[in-house]
Design a protein around this motif. Structure first.
Motif, PDB file in Angstrom:
ATOM      1  N   PRO A  81       0.826  -1.214   0.000  1.00 28.22           N
ATOM      2  CA  PRO A  81       0.000   0.000   0.000  1.00 28.22           C
ATOM      3  C   PRO A  81       0.858   1.262   0.000  1.00 28.22           C
ATOM      4  N   GLY A  82       0.477   2.227  -0.821  1.00 27.70           N
ATOM      5  CA  GLY A  82       1.161   3.510  -0.827  1.00 27.70           C
ATOM      6  C   GLY A  82       2.515   3.515  -1.485  1.00 27.70           C
ATOM      7  N   ALA A  83       2.889   2.436  -2.181  1.00 29.08           N
ATOM      8  CA  ALA A  83       4.215   2.379  -2.803  1.00 29.08           C
ATOM      9  C   ALA A  83       4.282   3.157  -4.104  1.00 29.08           C
ATOM     10  N   GLY A  84       3.146   3.547  -4.668  1.00 28.46           N
ATOM     11  CA  GLY A  84       3.154   4.276  -5.940  1.00 28.46           C
ATOM     12  C   GLY A  84       3.691   3.391  -7.048  1.00 28.46           C
ATOM     13  N   ASN A  85       4.356   3.998  -8.022  1.00 29.25           N
ATOM     14  CA  ASN A  85       4.890   3.239  -9.155  1.00 29.25           C
ATOM     15  C   ASN A  85       6.227   2.597  -8.816  1.00 29.25           C
ATOM     16  N   ARG A  86       6.194   1.797  -7.774  1.00 38.43           N
ATOM     17  CA  ARG A  86       7.372   1.022  -7.382  1.00 38.43           C
ATOM     18  C   ARG A  86       6.934  -0.407  -7.110  1.00 38.43           C
ATOM     19  N   ILE A  87       7.769  -1.339  -7.427  1.00 39.79           N
ATOM     20  CA  ILE A  87       7.450  -2.741  -7.182  1.00 39.79           C
ATOM     21  C   ILE A  87       8.587  -3.392  -6.416  1.00 39.79           C
ATOM     22  N   ALA A  88       8.295  -4.560  -5.862  1.00 40.45           N
ATOM     23  CA  ALA A  88       9.288  -5.320  -5.100  1.00 40.45           C
ATOM     24  C   ALA A  88       9.618  -6.604  -5.833  1.00 40.45           C
ATOM     25  N   LEU A  89      10.882  -6.791  -6.121  1.00 39.13           N
ATOM     26  CA  LEU A  89      11.345  -8.062  -6.668  1.00 39.13           C
ATOM     27  C   LEU A  89      11.661  -9.001  -5.506  1.00 39.13           C
ATOM     28  N   THR A  90      11.073 -10.204  -5.529  1.00 43.57           N
ATOM     29  CA  THR A  90      11.322 -11.174  -4.460  1.00 43.57           C
ATOM     30  C   THR A  90      11.742 -12.502  -5.069  1.00 43.57           C
ATOM     31  N   PHE A  91      12.659 -13.183  -4.369  1.00 37.24           N
ATOM     32  CA  PHE A  91      13.186 -14.471  -4.830  1.00 37.24           C
ATOM     33  C   PHE A  91      13.061 -15.489  -3.708  1.00 37.24           C
ATOM     34  N   ASP A  92      12.484 -16.650  -4.021  1.00 38.71           N
ATOM     35  CA  ASP A  92      12.385 -17.731  -3.046  1.00 38.71           C
ATOM     36  C   ASP A  92      13.567 -18.669  -3.195  1.00 38.71           C
ATOM     37  N   GLY A  93      14.146 -19.066  -2.045  1.00 37.75           N
ATOM     38  CA  GLY A  93      15.260 -20.018  -2.042  1.00 37.75           C
ATOM     39  C   GLY A  93      14.899 -21.225  -1.222  1.00 37.75           C
ATOM     40  N   GLY A  94      14.706 -22.384  -1.899  1.00 38.23           N
ATOM     41  CA  GLY A  94      14.365 -23.602  -1.174  1.00 38.23           C
ATOM     42  C   GLY A  94      14.996 -24.844  -1.764  1.00 38.23           C
ATOM     43  N   ALA A  95      15.318 -24.802  -3.048  1.00 38.98           N
ATOM     44  CA  ALA A  95      15.855 -25.993  -3.709  1.00 38.98           C
ATOM     45  C   ALA A  95      17.380 -25.968  -3.730  1.00 38.98           C
ATOM     46  N   ASN A  96      17.940 -25.164  -4.615  1.00 37.18           N
ATOM     47  CA  ASN A  96      19.392 -25.066  -4.699  1.00 37.18           C
ATOM     48  C   ASN A  96      19.775 -23.614  -4.969  1.00 37.18           C
ATOM     49  N   SER A 110      11.401   0.860 -18.106  1.00 41.93           N
ATOM     50  CA  SER A 110      10.848   1.476 -19.312  1.00 41.93           C
ATOM     51  C   SER A 110       9.344   1.732 -19.161  1.00 41.93           C
ATOM     52  N   ALA A 111       8.686   0.922 -18.341  1.00 41.92           N
ATOM     53  CA  ALA A 111       7.250   1.104 -18.106  1.00 41.92           C
ATOM     54  C   ALA A 111       6.968   2.174 -17.055  1.00 41.92           C
ATOM     55  N   GLY A 112       8.016   2.824 -16.544  1.00 42.55           N
ATOM     56  CA  GLY A 112       7.837   3.914 -15.596  1.00 42.55           C
ATOM     57  C   GLY A 112       7.818   3.494 -14.130  1.00 42.55           C
ATOM     58  N   TYR A 113       8.320   2.303 -13.832  1.00 43.34           N
ATOM     59  CA  TYR A 113       8.321   1.806 -12.450  1.00 43.34           C
ATOM     60  C   TYR A 113       9.736   1.796 -11.871  1.00 43.34           C
ATOM     61  N   GLY A 114       9.789   1.958 -10.560  1.00 38.93           N
ATOM     62  CA  GLY A 114      11.031   1.822  -9.818  1.00 38.93           C
ATOM     63  C   GLY A 114      10.961   0.595  -8.923  1.00 38.93           C
ATOM     64  N   PHE A 115      11.915   0.483  -8.027  1.00 37.80           N
ATOM     65  CA  PHE A 115      12.010  -0.713  -7.193  1.00 37.80           C
ATOM     66  C   PHE A 115      12.079  -0.371  -5.698  1.00 37.80           C
ATOM     67  N   VAL A 116      11.643  -1.294  -4.891  1.00 42.39           N
ATOM     68  CA  VAL A 116      11.626  -1.107  -3.450  1.00 42.39           C
ATOM     69  C   VAL A 116      11.683  -2.487  -2.794  1.00 42.39           C
ATOM     70  N   THR A 117      12.195  -2.555  -1.578  1.00 41.55           N
ATOM     71  CA  THR A 117      12.152  -3.820  -0.832  1.00 41.55           C
ATOM     72  C   THR A 117      10.868  -3.856  -0.005  1.00 41.55           C
ATOM     73  N   LEU A 118      10.594  -4.999   0.604  1.00 43.42           N
ATOM     74  CA  LEU A 118       9.359  -5.154   1.385  1.00 43.42           C
ATOM     75  C   LEU A 118       9.372  -4.336   2.669  1.00 43.42           C
ATOM     76  N   ASP A 119      10.501  -3.727   3.004  1.00 45.87           N
ATOM     77  CA  ASP A 119      10.507  -2.845   4.170  1.00 45.87           C
ATOM     78  C   ASP A 119       9.511  -1.702   4.000  1.00 45.87           C
ATOM     79  N   ALA A 120       9.145  -1.405   2.750  1.00 43.03           N
ATOM     80  CA  ALA A 120       8.148  -0.350   2.514  1.00 43.03           C
ATOM     81  C   ALA A 120       6.816  -0.704   3.158  1.00 43.03           C
ATOM     82  N   LEU A 121       6.569  -2.002   3.411  1.00 44.31           N
ATOM     83  CA  LEU A 121       5.326  -2.401   4.071  1.00 44.31           C
ATOM     84  C   LEU A 121       5.255  -1.861   5.500  1.00 44.31           C
ATOM     85  N   LEU A 122       6.403  -1.683   6.122  1.00 43.39           N
ATOM     86  CA  LEU A 122       6.449  -1.234   7.516  1.00 43.39           C
ATOM     87  C   LEU A 122       6.265   0.265   7.661  1.00 43.39           C
TER      88      LEU A 122
END
Length: 334
Positions: free
Chosen positions: A135-150, A320-332
């Motif tokens: 919520p409230g992040a605007g045109n920013r998204i969070a890239l997340t990676f799951d690590g469970g296999a290798n 190029s689509a007009g978005y930036g990046f943020v970590t999930l700390d923005a949730l706090l």
């Protein structure tokens, strides 16, 4: 014989003997009286001989014994009875039992930890939710990676993020962290955020509450042991959750974080995916505050690492689509 005539000579000895007997009796009587008197005086004096009723009591210590330094008795080493607390000397106080709080229930399962983690404050709007956007992040998204296999794609992912100057969030299982402590160290050293992805990656709706706590607590311990800090973000394995499991996660101080789009790179080429298909799928689902799900490891069947391969072009397409990046700390921040 007249009254004044001297007694016959044979009466004198008898009279002398009588006088001596009287004198002896008087002397003996006086001695008896004196002896009785002395006995009474001694018995009545303070500090005199004790009466028969008090005889047998311990005698007063002699000078030698009273001057010796007493040897202290060792403190009791016996365990305290239930419900009591030991005094500083190790003995039970004389004032009665002291209530002791009951021990925390221990999680069940092999290798279970001894206590749940201390809950973390969670923004009220995030309680009871498996969050799909920020919520409230605007045109920013969070890239997340799951690590469970290798860790097959980790080096490529970290290199791309460094080159593109993007920070991401990595959800790690405890088994992955334990098997790849150097990987955890590299993620942390690069300034990325960590999250908890359970210990062994089970389906949470099939677990009891104690088993859920065990999975989360042990994963946290493994990640911390590897040098990371996963709090307060948690991701359900397989995305498998319900109201009760979300509450369990919240009660342990974690925010449940889902995603707004799954890249499906984990399917690999054997599952019909390609690098371009991964990129296009994510770009088509962009939204303000979106959360993108990708994976560190390779596909178990074909060994492909499509998410790592697609990442450079994906980051360029997002920008190029007009978005930036943020970590999930923005949730706090909300």
């Amino acid at each position: 014989m007249s009254p004044n005539s001297p007694p016959p000579s044979d009466d004198v000895p008898r009279r002398n003997k009588a006088r001596r007997r009287v004198a002896v009796v008087v002397v003996l009587s006086a001695l008896v009286v004196i002896a009785v008197g002395l006995t009474l005086i001694i018995s009545l004096r303070p500090g005199g001989s004790s009466s028969p009723a008090t005889q047998g009591a311990s005698p007063a210590p002699t000078t030698a014994s009273s001057s010796a330094t007493p040897t202290p008795s060792p403190p009791s080493t016996a365990p305290s009875p239930p419900g009591t607390a030991p005094s500083p000397s190790g003995t039970i106080p004389d004032t009665g039992p002291v209530p002791v709080p009951p021990p925390e229930p221990e999680p069940t399962g092999p290798g279970a930890s001894t206590a749940p983690p201390t809950p973390t404050a969670i923004p009220g709007l995030l309680l009871g939710q498996d969050v799909t956007s920020i919520p409230g992040a605007g045109n920013r998204i969070a890239l997340t990676f799951d690590g469970g296999a290798n860790a097959a794609g980790l080096q490529a992912i970290l290199s791309t993020l460094e080159q593109k100057q993007v920070s991401a969030t990595f959800f790690l299982t405890g088994t992955w962290a334990a098997a790849n402590p150097d990987g955890v160290a590299r993620i942390v050293a690069a300034g990325h955020r960590l999250g908890n992805h359970s210990m062994t990656h089970p389906a949470f709706t099939q677990l009891t509450d104690p088993m859920i706590a065990d999975e989360i607590v042990r994963a946290e311990s493994a990640i911390v042991a590897a040098g990371g800090a996963p709090r307060p973000f948690f991701r359900f394995p397989f995305g498998d959750r319900d109201t009760q499991t979300i509450n369990d996660v919240n009660n342990l101080g974690y925010i449940a974080v889902r995603w707004s789009v799954d890249s499906l790179g984990w399917k690999g080429t054997s599952g019909g995916m390609t690098r371009d298909a991964v990129t296009q799928r994510v770009l088509d689902a962009l939204q303000p505050g979106g959360i993108v799900l990708m994976h560190i490891g390779s596909n178990p069947d074909d060994g492909s690492t499509l998410d790592a391969d697609a990442l450079p072009g994906l980051i360029e397409g997002i920008r190029s689509a007009g978005y930036g990046f943020v970590t999930l700390d923005a949730l706090l921040a909300g």
